[in-house]
Design an enzyme around this catalytic site. Structure first.
Site, PDB file in Angstrom:
ATOM      1  N   ASP A   1      37.691  30.865  41.458  1.00  0.00           N
ATOM      2  CA  ASP A   1      38.100  31.921  42.394  1.00  0.00           C
ATOM      3  C   ASP A   1      38.002  31.442  43.839  1.00  0.00           C
ATOM      4  O   ASP A   1      36.923  31.096  44.316  1.00  0.00           O
ATOM      5  CB  ASP A   1      37.176  33.137  42.203  1.00  0.00           C
ATOM      6  CG  ASP A   1      37.473  34.250  43.185  1.00  0.00           C
ATOM      7  OD1 ASP A   1      38.572  34.837  43.104  1.00  0.00           O
ATOM      8  OD2 ASP A   1      36.627  34.539  44.054  1.00  0.00           O
TER       9      ASP A   1
ATOM     10  N   TYR B   1      38.054  31.348  52.766  1.00  0.00           N
ATOM     11  CA  TYR B   1      36.734  30.751  52.492  1.00  0.00           C
ATOM     12  C   TYR B   1      36.554  29.459  53.279  1.00  0.00           C
ATOM     13  O   TYR B   1      37.361  28.533  53.174  1.00  0.00           O
ATOM     14  CB  TYR B   1      36.521  30.509  50.990  1.00  0.00           C
ATOM     15  CG  TYR B   1      36.387  31.783  50.181  1.00  0.00           C
ATOM     16  CD1 TYR B   1      36.140  33.019  50.802  1.00  0.00           C
ATOM     17  CD2 TYR B   1      36.501  31.785  48.801  1.00  0.00           C
ATOM     18  CE1 TYR B   1      36.019  34.192  50.070  1.00  0.00           C
ATOM     19  CE2 TYR B   1      36.381  32.963  48.058  1.00  0.00           C
ATOM     20  CZ  TYR B   1      36.147  34.159  48.707  1.00  0.00           C
ATOM     21  OH  TYR B   1      36.043  35.318  47.985  1.00  0.00           O
TER      22      TYR B   1
ATOM     23  N   ARG C   1      41.660  42.666  50.398  1.00  0.00           N
ATOM     24  CA  ARG C   1      41.087  43.978  50.731  1.00  0.00           C
ATOM     25  C   ARG C   1      42.213  44.951  51.049  1.00  0.00           C
ATOM     26  O   ARG C   1      43.271  44.518  51.516  1.00  0.00           O
ATOM     27  CB  ARG C   1      40.152  43.862  51.945  1.00  0.00           C
ATOM     28  CG  ARG C   1      38.796  43.320  51.574  1.00  0.00           C
ATOM     29  CD  ARG C   1      37.801  43.403  52.706  1.00  0.00           C
ATOM     30  NE  ARG C   1      36.513  42.914  52.266  1.00  0.00           N
ATOM     31  CZ  ARG C   1      35.597  43.655  51.638  1.00  0.00           C
ATOM     32  NH1 ARG C   1      35.829  44.928  51.410  1.00  0.00           N
ATOM     33  NH2 ARG C   1      34.453  43.127  51.256  1.00  0.00           N
TER      34      ARG C   1
ATOM     35  N   SER D   1      41.771  43.220  45.005  1.00  0.00           N
ATOM     36  CA  SER D   1      40.314  43.148  45.143  1.00  0.00           C
ATOM     37  C   SER D   1      39.868  44.281  46.064  1.00  0.00           C
ATOM     38  O   SER D   1      40.574  44.607  47.031  1.00  0.00           O
ATOM     39  CB  SER D   1      39.931  41.789  45.736  1.00  0.00           C
ATOM     40  OG  SER D   1      38.533  41.712  45.914  1.00  0.00           O
TER      41      SER D   1
ATOM     42  N   GLN E   1      38.992  42.790  41.630  1.00  0.00           N
ATOM     43  CA  GLN E   1      37.678  42.179  41.883  1.00  0.00           C
ATOM     44  C   GLN E   1      36.887  43.080  42.833  1.00  0.00           C
ATOM     45  O   GLN E   1      37.330  43.357  43.946  1.00  0.00           O
ATOM     46  CB  GLN E   1      37.865  40.776  42.483  1.00  0.00           C
ATOM     47  CG  GLN E   1      36.564  39.993  42.529  1.00  0.00           C
ATOM     48  CD  GLN E   1      36.743  38.580  43.074  1.00  0.00           C
ATOM     49  OE1 GLN E   1      36.351  38.291  44.195  1.00  0.00           O
ATOM     50  NE2 GLN E   1      37.314  37.686  42.288  1.00  0.00           N
TER      51      GLN E   1
END
Ligand SMILES: NC(=O)c1ccc[n+]([C@@H]2O[C@H](COP(=O)([O-])OP(=O)(O)OC[C@H]3O[C@@H](n4cnc5c(N)ncnc54)[C@H](OP(=O)(O)O)[C@@H]3O)[C@@H](O)[C@H]2O)c1
Length: 330
Positions: free
Chosen positions: A57, A62, A134, A163, A185
């Site tokens: 994932d 990130y 989001r 997610s 998620q």
């Protein structure tokens, strides 16, 4: 016997445990990737694969893209690695900069641009699952549908999900889509247990604090949308990480300590690492959740995998839940 879960229907090679790559790629200081970061990613991915984890994932944000970039180096070193993996990444969070506030962006042009950038960083020709990271308050479902259609047709993305979305947002988006949403998620753990409370305390005074989740879990189960749990290890709070007592009130601190003790006792009883118990609690839920684990510690990755070797009893599951709540059920 391996347990079946919703995602298996779309991606038979997917493992039940998901390796979360947020800790890869160094830190969040926008520094270039180092040899050390690549070496770490190598060791972590090898350990996760050996422990049976095949779903990885990512998100474009990130370590500001560095986490994804480590994978292009791994694939260069070992091209066969790509086919052993199910690759998931996310888009739509845009960080603040000098001109803009932090925001979410699910416009067609931004989604398309973000996917191209992720493909380049990951060093792959396709993403198995793309998640909208989001909820974007300005999301136009029809526009997202056009972006997804283009991504599917071009072969850049094979499946789609979301997610941090509740059931109403999922229904709204799904109505415009020609493809199913196959993942949601959410933050789900022994520490973040409001998703269980939403059901167990419905029709009780205690429910006033957790109405927000509503029927999200039930909706995902009914629609065969795979639930994935981020923060699944509760950042190690029950397994050895230092508890910052200023973060929690006295009642919460007492619940944390009591749960930590219970986790240790159960780990001794089953002869597994403590991480296995924390994840086994999620795995025991009938929603067949996929925990996403974010540790870069190789021993902890191995301990997480032990979660699949045991099944908590109904009594042990409730004991962990009620102790973590720090409050009896109604
Ligand atoms: N969809 C979303 O909005 C969203 C948000 C956040 C995360 N995610 C995904 O979910 C994954 C997991 O989330 P997460 O990393 O927030 O949560 P997590 O898996 O609950 O926690 C991992 C963190 O806890 C630390 N930790 C675990 N056990 C520890 C121990 N015994 N002692 C000290 N530290 C310990 C780890 O450090 P070590 O590495 O040192 O073990 C790591 O920093 C991420 O990698 C990412 O893929 C998704």
């Amino acid at each position: 016997m391996p347990q079946k879960f919703a995602l298996k229907q779309y991606l038979p090679n997917s493992s039940r445990l998901v390796y979360g790559c947020m800790g890869l790629g160094g830190n969040w200081q926008r520094l270039p990737l180092t040899d050390g970061d690549i070496k770490q990613a190598h060791a972590v991915v090898e350990t996760a694969l050996e422990a049976g984890m095949t779903l990885f994932d990512h998100a474009d944000i990130y370590t500001h893209g560095n986490a994804e970039e480590t994978f292009s180096h791994l694939f260069k070193q070992n091209p066969a690695l790509r086919s052993k993996m199910v690759l998931q990444t996310k888009c739509s969070i845009r960080f603040a900069d000098e001109q803009h506030v932090g925001r979410y962006d699910q416009s067609k042009s931004y989604i398309l641009k973000a996917v191209d950038a992720s493909l380049k960083r990951l060093g792959t020709e396709y993403i198995d699952i793309l998640l909208l990271h989001r909820p974007d308050a300005l999301m136009e479902p029809e526009e997202v549908a056009l972006a997804f259609e283009q991504l599917l047709k071009s072969g850049k993305v094979r499946h789609f999900g979301v997610s941090n979305m509740h059931s109403g947002q999922i229904k709204l988006l799904s109505r415009a889509l020609e493809v199913p949403l196959i993942v949601n998620q959410l933050e789900l753990s022994l520490l973040k247990h409001d998703w269980v409370d939403a059901g167990t305390t419905f029709n009780d005074d205690q429910s006033k604090t957790n109405r927000v989740l509503g029927d999200t879990i039930e909706h995902c189960r009914l629609e065969n949308i795979q639930l994935q749990a981020w923060g699944s290890m509760a950042n190690g709070l029950y397994t050895g990480a230092k508890i910052d007592s200023n973060r929690f009130n006295d009642k919460q601190n007492a619940a944390l300590l009591a749960t930590k003790e219970l986790v240790t006792n159960l780990a001794n009883l089953y002869g597994v690492g403590k991480e296995a118990i924390v994840l086994a609690w999620l795995l025991r839920h009938p929603a067949k959740i996929q925990p996403v684990i974010g540790t870069v510690n190789l021993d902890r990755i191995k301990a997480c995998a032990q979660a699949l070797t045991l099944e908590l009893t109904r009594e042990q599951w409730y004991q962990l839940y009620v102790t973590a709540r720090g409050q009896a059920l109604p």
